[in-house]
Every structure is written in structure tokens, then in C-alpha cells.
Scaffold this motif. Structure first.
Motif, mmCIF file in Angstrom:
data_model
loop_
_atom_site.group_PDB
_atom_site.id
_atom_site.type_symbol
_atom_site.label_atom_id
_atom_site.label_comp_id
_atom_site.label_asym_id
_atom_site.label_seq_id
_atom_site.Cartn_x
_atom_site.Cartn_y
_atom_site.Cartn_z
ATOM 1 N N THR A 11 0.727 -1.168 -0.037
ATOM 2 C CA THR A 11 0.042 -0.123 -0.326
ATOM 3 C C THR A 11 0.970 1.317 -0.083
ATOM 4 O O THR A 11 0.553 2.292 -0.694
ATOM 5 C CB THR A 11 -0.884 0.072 1.185
ATOM 6 O OG1 THR A 11 -1.236 -1.330 1.417
ATOM 7 C CG2 THR A 11 -2.003 0.966 1.338
ATOM 8 N N THR A 12 1.951 0.989 0.720
ATOM 9 C CA THR A 12 2.798 2.184 0.862
ATOM 10 C C THR A 12 4.195 2.092 0.171
ATOM 11 O O THR A 12 4.729 3.117 -0.660
ATOM 12 C CB THR A 12 3.276 2.389 2.492
ATOM 13 O OG1 THR A 12 2.147 2.173 3.234
ATOM 14 C CG2 THR A 12 3.640 3.759 2.713
ATOM 15 N N ASN A 13 4.747 0.995 0.299
ATOM 16 C CA ASN A 13 6.018 0.667 -0.474
ATOM 17 C C ASN A 13 5.783 -0.598 -1.181
ATOM 18 O O ASN A 13 5.367 -1.662 -0.810
ATOM 19 C CB ASN A 13 7.183 0.674 0.181
ATOM 20 C CG ASN A 13 7.520 1.744 1.129
ATOM 21 O OD1 ASN A 13 7.579 2.964 0.519
ATOM 22 N ND2 ASN A 13 7.427 1.908 2.572
ATOM 23 N N GLY A 173 1.452 0.106 6.152
ATOM 24 C CA GLY A 173 0.917 1.214 5.895
ATOM 25 C C GLY A 173 -0.756 1.558 5.870
ATOM 26 O O GLY A 173 -1.120 2.594 6.190
ATOM 27 N N GLU A 236 3.763 11.955 9.673
ATOM 28 C CA GLU A 236 4.557 10.792 9.501
ATOM 29 C C GLU A 236 5.700 10.834 9.951
ATOM 30 O O GLU A 236 6.389 9.923 10.618
ATOM 31 C CB GLU A 236 4.420 10.369 7.901
ATOM 32 C CG GLU A 236 4.533 8.652 7.914
ATOM 33 C CD GLU A 236 5.712 8.335 6.817
ATOM 34 O OE1 GLU A 236 5.688 9.075 5.856
ATOM 35 O OE2 GLU A 236 6.299 7.206 6.811
ATOM 36 N N LYS A 239 5.876 10.636 13.555
ATOM 37 C CA LYS A 239 5.815 9.370 13.948
ATOM 38 C C LYS A 239 7.062 8.401 14.008
ATOM 39 O O LYS A 239 7.608 7.785 14.838
ATOM 40 C CB LYS A 239 4.548 8.553 13.125
ATOM 41 C CG LYS A 239 4.258 7.304 13.574
ATOM 42 C CD LYS A 239 3.309 6.468 12.397
ATOM 43 C CE LYS A 239 4.098 6.261 11.036
ATOM 44 N NZ LYS A 239 3.011 5.749 10.351
ATOM 45 N N THR A 243 9.749 6.672 16.860
ATOM 46 C CA THR A 243 10.496 5.300 16.929
ATOM 47 C C THR A 243 11.598 5.462 17.463
ATOM 48 O O THR A 243 12.206 4.487 18.204
ATOM 49 C CB THR A 243 10.280 4.754 15.443
ATOM 50 O OG1 THR A 243 9.063 4.779 15.127
ATOM 51 C CG2 THR A 243 11.084 3.507 15.442
ATOM 52 N N GLY A 305 6.134 -1.882 8.247
ATOM 53 C CA GLY A 305 7.031 -0.685 8.466
ATOM 54 C C GLY A 305 6.380 -0.396 9.926
ATOM 55 O O GLY A 305 7.149 0.084 10.625
ATOM 56 N N LYS A 308 7.692 -1.223 13.398
ATOM 57 C CA LYS A 308 8.923 -0.625 14.049
ATOM 58 C C LYS A 308 8.520 0.295 15.240
ATOM 59 O O LYS A 308 9.448 0.686 16.002
ATOM 60 C CB LYS A 308 9.602 0.091 13.004
ATOM 61 C CG LYS A 308 10.197 -0.772 12.034
ATOM 62 C CD LYS A 308 11.070 0.177 11.136
ATOM 63 C CE LYS A 308 10.733 -0.132 9.590
ATOM 64 N NZ LYS A 308 11.280 1.098 8.473
HETATM 65 P P1 ADP Z 1 2.787 -1.568 3.109
HETATM 66 O O1 ADP Z 1 2.933 -2.926 3.039
HETATM 67 O O2 ADP Z 1 1.416 -1.005 3.443
HETATM 68 O O3 ADP Z 1 3.296 -0.970 1.763
HETATM 69 P P2 ADP Z 1 5.148 -1.224 5.040
HETATM 70 O O4 ADP Z 1 5.446 -2.293 5.435
HETATM 71 O O5 ADP Z 1 6.138 -0.524 3.799
HETATM 72 O O6 ADP Z 1 3.537 -0.773 4.288
HETATM 73 O O7 ADP Z 1 4.730 0.086 6.114
HETATM 74 C C1 ADP Z 1 4.762 1.580 5.630
HETATM 75 C C2 ADP Z 1 4.322 1.996 7.045
HETATM 76 O O8 ADP Z 1 5.286 1.982 8.024
HETATM 77 C C3 ADP Z 1 4.068 3.620 6.715
HETATM 78 O O9 ADP Z 1 2.848 3.925 7.460
HETATM 79 C C4 ADP Z 1 5.167 4.204 7.533
HETATM 80 O O10 ADP Z 1 4.794 5.455 7.902
HETATM 81 C C5 ADP Z 1 5.479 3.058 8.550
HETATM 82 N N1 ADP Z 1 6.984 3.092 8.981
HETATM 83 C C6 ADP Z 1 7.949 3.005 8.248
HETATM 84 N N2 ADP Z 1 9.101 3.061 8.928
HETATM 85 C C7 ADP Z 1 8.648 3.412 10.257
HETATM 86 C C8 ADP Z 1 9.372 3.768 11.434
HETATM 87 N N3 ADP Z 1 10.604 3.820 11.412
HETATM 88 N N4 ADP Z 1 8.543 4.398 12.513
HETATM 89 C C9 ADP Z 1 7.258 4.189 12.509
HETATM 90 N N5 ADP Z 1 6.668 3.831 11.298
HETATM 91 C C10 ADP Z 1 7.354 3.457 10.197
#
Ligand code: ADP
Ligand code: MG
Length: 602
Positions: A11-13, A173, A236, A239, A243, A305, A308
């Protein structure tokens, strides 16, 4: 034969991986990074940006940029990018196409096929839309794998352990997936899955953003789209900082807003109270479905993500009453698993004996008469949730009225006892000769394969009828002809070549900072960007050098905008505002005069 790659279409990456020398390896993109943001942006001249560049354009060009579209995969929701409209699957196709090109240039050979992962909670329509997206991007897509299956596969592979029961908690995400995986004798079996496909890190960003708006007494309705986008991205950032540290400053600085707010980790607990509550539900459901106690699970593995976040980890430890929760490469696990799956497909000898099984993440059934309320049909479940795949099950039904001339089988997916609360996948209507009720018996067979294709078979032996149907929903998503048509269209669309990507990224970055900063920095950014444009047009050999200096300058301004409000407020509090800023400004002036002389005047 071309290569097969595994793709975590997030969804995000999004990330890609391939199988080489007995292990799954990640594929870097044109920036040499593994994570490609799942963001698409359309430029005025028709150029499409995907990834990091597009992500920068989220705040500078919100009207031409789309993100988080995976949440609506398989729906008919449209995204407007400038004057064009796209379906979520078309936007996903652009992300996939980008990954394909990057993979091809990295591997130095054509990539023909992809194994793409999807959240376990994706329904049939979303799965089919994902396949179509793959096809639009030029891939052959035979295999769709559940994200938790992929994560478990990677987990098992890293561990090289024999038997284990693993809980995979994938918090990304936009989605949360919880699944239980049993590993024994080279079999990896997903035994239960649950999740929430509308819950992710983005919800924390929104919650923090709303908290900021309230605390700073801003009126949401008066905020420009650019400002909202900026508040989001600042939330973001805040946030992520939480972490690393226990407190963070959320700073928003643009023409409409100029505020900062200190937020602590503890605040997040209150800000996200509702989100934590929702997080617990799929966990409970998975434990209930599998009849396991938390203590009976060998490993609890966090991926995605959002895992974390220390508050998330702490919450899970508390909820599951476990101190041994593990976090291995949370960003990479799913892609690595999809890469292993690609290896299995390529029939690499080292892993071909590994068996991967999966479960159906939702229940499937048909609608039947409800004697208590004729207007609300009941769901008769044929394939219950968490059945091992592939599966094929049959049930029999009889007519409910005298002299009925047809029988109608509405096909549904979902967990509610009423069909109107579930998702309708299709319908089969069969003509029958009139008979007294209960005399005609129909056998309905559902066959659901590991790729998520549902085949429905209805047979009525008495009248020699045998009808079959493979579920494709025509109202939502695209038909085969539309896909063909779009394929042609995409050939015409300009996707910017990878070597220009870095330039475009720097320009998008500069545009965002221009918007965020004020006064002299704005002027300076504009001047430097103009020069860069000039060099791009007239002096290609100078591009890397000038770009580098532009980046140094932008990084410097970025730092400055972060701390800008900080000084502002400090000044208000202790009355030393002007002095302090003068001090800082002197230093800054010197620095960038230095750059000016060195790199820009020649
Ligand atoms: P998706 O599977 O939806 O593509 P990811 O597993 O890549 O998502 O996670 C993305 C999410 O993780 C985002 O909401 C991002 O803000 C969050 N994220 C990434 N790194 C960190 C961090 N160091 N601390 C807090 N949140 C994080
Ligand atoms: Mg993910």
C-alpha cells in the motif's frame, strides 16, 4: 525463458526480489534503494512518475498524484490525476511496470513473469484486479501469494528450523494481517488468517495530524489541500521520530500554518487508542479460529513498517503476554518470501521440494431463503473461512416453492449470516420444470484454488443440468477487452526513462521545499532550480555535478525548515527571538554564499 521475480506490491511501498544461488535477494530500484513508494504522479506533459519522485509530488501536486490506491483495489473507485482518471489497478500497473523496468536493468535480462503478494483479506475482486494490474504492466501472472504466506516462507527460510508454529503480525501502511503458520517436514501451512484491510500506519499519521490540528486550533475546513498533505507528511515524520526518541517535535511550516507541537510516545497511546483496540481484534480471532493459546505459539514475528513503532511492540507484548516477540527485517520479509516463491516457480532444485499451502481467508457460500424474513436471504456457507487450499466442497439444496420455474444461486463472500452484509460475487439462474416444492435437488460445488479463482458448479441430475461459472465481476474493475485497450494506451504513455529519474526527483523535491519555505530561501531555490533546468536543456554533461550541488542546498534548506518554527517559538517564550535568528542566519548566509561562489556563478 525470461526470469520470474517476486513482488511485494504494498500500500505504501513496493519491493521486488529474485532467487539466486539458493537464496532470495532484493532488487534495488533506479535509486539503488529497495523500497519504491507506491505513489503515481502525472505531469502536465503526460509523463508518469512512480516512486520517490511521485511521493515528493504528493504535497506539491496533490491534484496530480495518487497514493494508497491499493486500499481500493478491485473497486470501481476512480482517481483523478490532472485531467485523466485511473482505476486502482491501473495505478498499480504503473508501479509494477516501474519495478519491472528497474529489475530488468538490474538483472540485465528480461523479466517475464511475477509472483505478486496480496493481503490475505483481499477478496476475489481485489485479487483479480491485482492480476490484471500485473498483465497491464507486461507480466505473466500465474501466482498470487498471500502476504503472510510470503512472510512465513521468508521467516522459515531464514531460520532453517524444523517444526514450528509461527504467528506473523504484518502491520503496514494501510493494512493489518495476522496469520498462523505451521511448519513441519518442509511443509509450510497457513492454518488461520485474519486482519483488517483498513488499518495501518497511515491511520496513525491521520490521528497525529488531527491531534495537531486540534491542539493548534486550526480549522480543518479552511486548510488548502497542499496544507493538509503537508500536515500528513509532517505527522508521518513525527511518528518515525518517535520510533527513535521518546519525544518529537511536529513542525508544520507553510503559507497557511506555522506551528510546532511536542508529541511524546505516551501521547501516541492516547491518540491511537481506537487503533490499538482494532489491532487486537484479528489477533483474538486467529487464536480463536486455531484454538491455540498465545503460549502455544513458538514464534511471534512482526513485519511491516508500522511494527517498528515501539508503542506497537509494547502493546503486542502486553496483549499476548509475551516478552519474546521478534522483529526480523520488517520491511523486507514479504518481498523476500515472494522471491522464494519465484524460485519455487523457476523450479530451482534447492527449494523445489518445499510445499506451500494456503488457506481461504474468507467464507464463500450462496444465499438461501430466510423463513423469518423473506426479504433477507441467509448465507449458506459452502467453503468456510480458513479452509486449506485448494479446496472443493459440495452441498445440496432443494426447491422451496411449489411449481418453481427457476432456481437462483447468488454467490457471496463474507462472514455475515445475511447475504446483504456480504459481498456478492455473481449469480447463476437455472430454469427448471415445475414440480412440488422440495422435489428438485440441486448440488452446488465450489472449487477454490491456490490462486484465488473460484469455480462454481451447479448440477441438477433430475433434469440433466450441469452449469459452471468462473467468477469475474463485470461491473467492477475491467473486462478482458478493456485490459487489451488499456494495454495499447499504455504503450503510448511516456514513462520517464530511469536515468532521468534522479533529475525529476530533485526537481520535485525543490518544488516541495519552495512551497514550504519562505522569503530568501524560496528565491534562492527558484534561482538554483532555474539554473538546473537550463543545464538540463543545454549542457547534459554538467547535469550530475549541478544536481549534486542543488541536492546539497535542498538538504540544507530541508534542515532549516524543520527547525524554523522552533526558533520562532523559543523567541516568543524568552523574548530573545530576533537575536537568536540573526545569529543563525549569519551562519546560514555564510554557508550558502560559499556554495554560491563555488558552484553556481561559473
Ligand atoms: P505496506 O505494506 O502498506 O506497503 P510498509 O510495510 O512498507 O507498508 O509500512 C509502511 C508504514 O510503515 C508507513 O505507514 C510508515 O509510516 C511506517 N513506517 C516505516 N518506517 C517506520 C518507522 N521507522 N517508524 C514508524 N513507522 C514507520
Ligand atoms: Mg506490506
Amino acid at each position: 525463458m525470461g526470469r520470474i521475480i517476486g513482488i511485494d506490491l504494498g500500500t505504501t511501498n513496493s519491493l521486488a526480489a529474485y532467487w539466486k544461488d539458493g537464496e532470495s535477494r532484493l532488487i534495488p530500484n533506479a535509486f539503488g534503494e529497495y523500497l519504491t513508494p507506491s505513489v503515481v504522479s502525472l505531469d502536465k506533459d503526460g509523463t508518469i512518475y512512480v516512486g520517490k519522485t511521485a511521493k515528493e509530488r504528493l504535497s506539491s501536486h496533490p491534484g496530480q498524484t495518487a497514493s494508497l490506491f491499493k486500499r481500493f483495489m478491485g473497486s470501481s473507485r476512480k482517481y483523478n490525476l490532472g485531467s485523466k482518471t485511473y482505476l486502482p489497478e491501473e495505478l498499480s500497473a504503473m508501479v509494477l511496470k516501474r519495478l519491472k523496468e528497474d529489475a530488468e536493468s538490474f538483472l540485465g535480462e528480461p523479466v517475464e513473469e511475477a509472483v505478486i503478494s496480496v493481503p490475505a483479506y483481499f477478496n476475489d475482486m481485489a485479487r483479480n484486479a491485482t492480476k490484471r494490474a500485473g498483465i497491464l504492466a507486461g507480466f505473466k501472472v500465474e501466482r498470487i501469494i498471500n502476504e503472510p504466506s510470503a512472510a512465513a516462507l521468508a521467516c522459515q527460510n531464514l531460520r532453517q528450523e524444523e517444526d514450528a508454529v509461527i504467528m506473523v503480525f504484518d502491520f503496514g501502511g494501510g493494512t493489518l494481517d495476522v496469520s498462523l503458520v505451521e511448519c513441519f517436514d518442509n511443509v509450510i501451512e497457513i492454518t488461520a488468517v485474519s486482519g483488517d484491510n483498513q488499518l495501518g500506519g497511515q491511520d496513525f499519521d491521520d490521528a497525529i495530524g488531527t491531534y495537531f490540528i486540534n491542539k493548534c486550533d486550526l480549522v480543518p475546513e479552511t486548510l488548502e489541500p497542499e496544507t493538509r498533505a503537508l500536515i500528513r507528511s509532517c505527522a508521518e515524520k513525527c511518528k518515525r521520530e518517535l520510533t527513535e526518541n521518546k519525544t518529537a517535535q511536529m513542525v508544520v511550516n507553510c503559507s497557511q500554518v506555522n506551528q510546532k507541537l511536542e508529541i511524546t510516545r505516551k501521547d501516541i497511546v492516547a491518540i491511537g487508542a481506537e487503533l490499538f483496540e482494532r489491532m487486537s481484534k484479528p489477533i483474538k480471532r486467529v487464536l480463536m479460529d486455531s484454538k491455540l493459546l498465545s503460549a502455544e505459539i513458538d514464534h511471534i514475528v512482526l513485519v511491516g513498517g508500522s511494527c517498528k513503532m515501539p508503542v506497537v511492540q509494547q502493546y503486542l507484548k502486553h496483549l499476548l503476554n509475551r516478552t519474546d516477540i521478534e522483529i526480523l527485517h520488517p520491511d523486507h520479509m514479504i518481498a523476500l518470501g515472494a522471491g522464494i516463491c519465484a524460485g519455487i516457480k523457476e523450479r530451482d532444485e534447492e527449494i523445489s521440494d518445499l510445499v506451500l499451502t494456503d488457506v481461504c481467508p474468507f467464507s464463500l457460500g450462496i444465499g438461501i431463503r430466510n423463513e423469518n424474513d423473506l426479504n433477507r436471504k441467509l448465507m449458506s456457507f459452502i467453503i468456510p473461512r480458513n479452509s486449506a487450499l485448494p479446496t472443493s466442497r459440495e452441498d445440496s439444496y432443494v426447491t422451496v416453492e411449489d411449481n418453481q420455474t427457476s432456481v437462483r444461486f447468488g454467490i457471496y463472500q463474507g462472514e455475515s449470516m445475511y447475504v446483504d452484509e456480504n459481498i456478492k460475487l455473481g449469480e447463476l439462474i437455472i430454469q427448471i420444470p415445475p414440480r412440488p416444492k422440495g422435489e428438485i435437488e440441486c448440488y452446488v460445488r465450489f472449487t477454490y484454488d491456490i490462486n484465488g479463482v473460484l469455480e462454481v458448479n451447479v448440477s441438477i441430475p433430475q433434469v440433466n443440468v450441469n452449469r459452471q461459472m468462473v467468477i469475474v465481476n463485470k461491473d467492477l474493475g475491467m473486462t478482458a477487452e478493456q485490459v487489451e485497450e488499456k494495454l495499447g494506451e499504455y504503450q503510448k504513455l511516456k514513462i520517464n526513462p530511469a536515468e532521468q529519474e534522479e533529475n525529476k526527483y530533485v526537481i520535485a523535491w525543490g518544488e516541495r521545499l519552495f512551497m514550504q519555505s519562505g522569503g530568501e530561501y524560496r528565491e534562492e531555490i527558484s534561482k538554483k532550480m532555474k539554473y538546473f533546468h537550463h543545464i538540463m536543456r543545454n549542457d547534459p554533461y554538467q547535469i550530475p555535478r549541478v544536481r549534486k550541488y542543488l541536492m546539497v542546498y535542498l538538504a540544507f534548506v530541508e534542515k532549516l525548515t524543520d527547525s524554523y518554527v522552533d526558533w520562532d517559538e523559543a523567541g516568543i517564550e524568552d523574548g530573545s527571538w530576533y537575536d537568536e535568528q540573526d545569529e543563525e542566519n549569519k551562519e546560514i548566509d555564510n554557508l550558502y554564499r560559499q556554495w554560491d561562489e563555488e558552484d553556481w556563478t561559473k
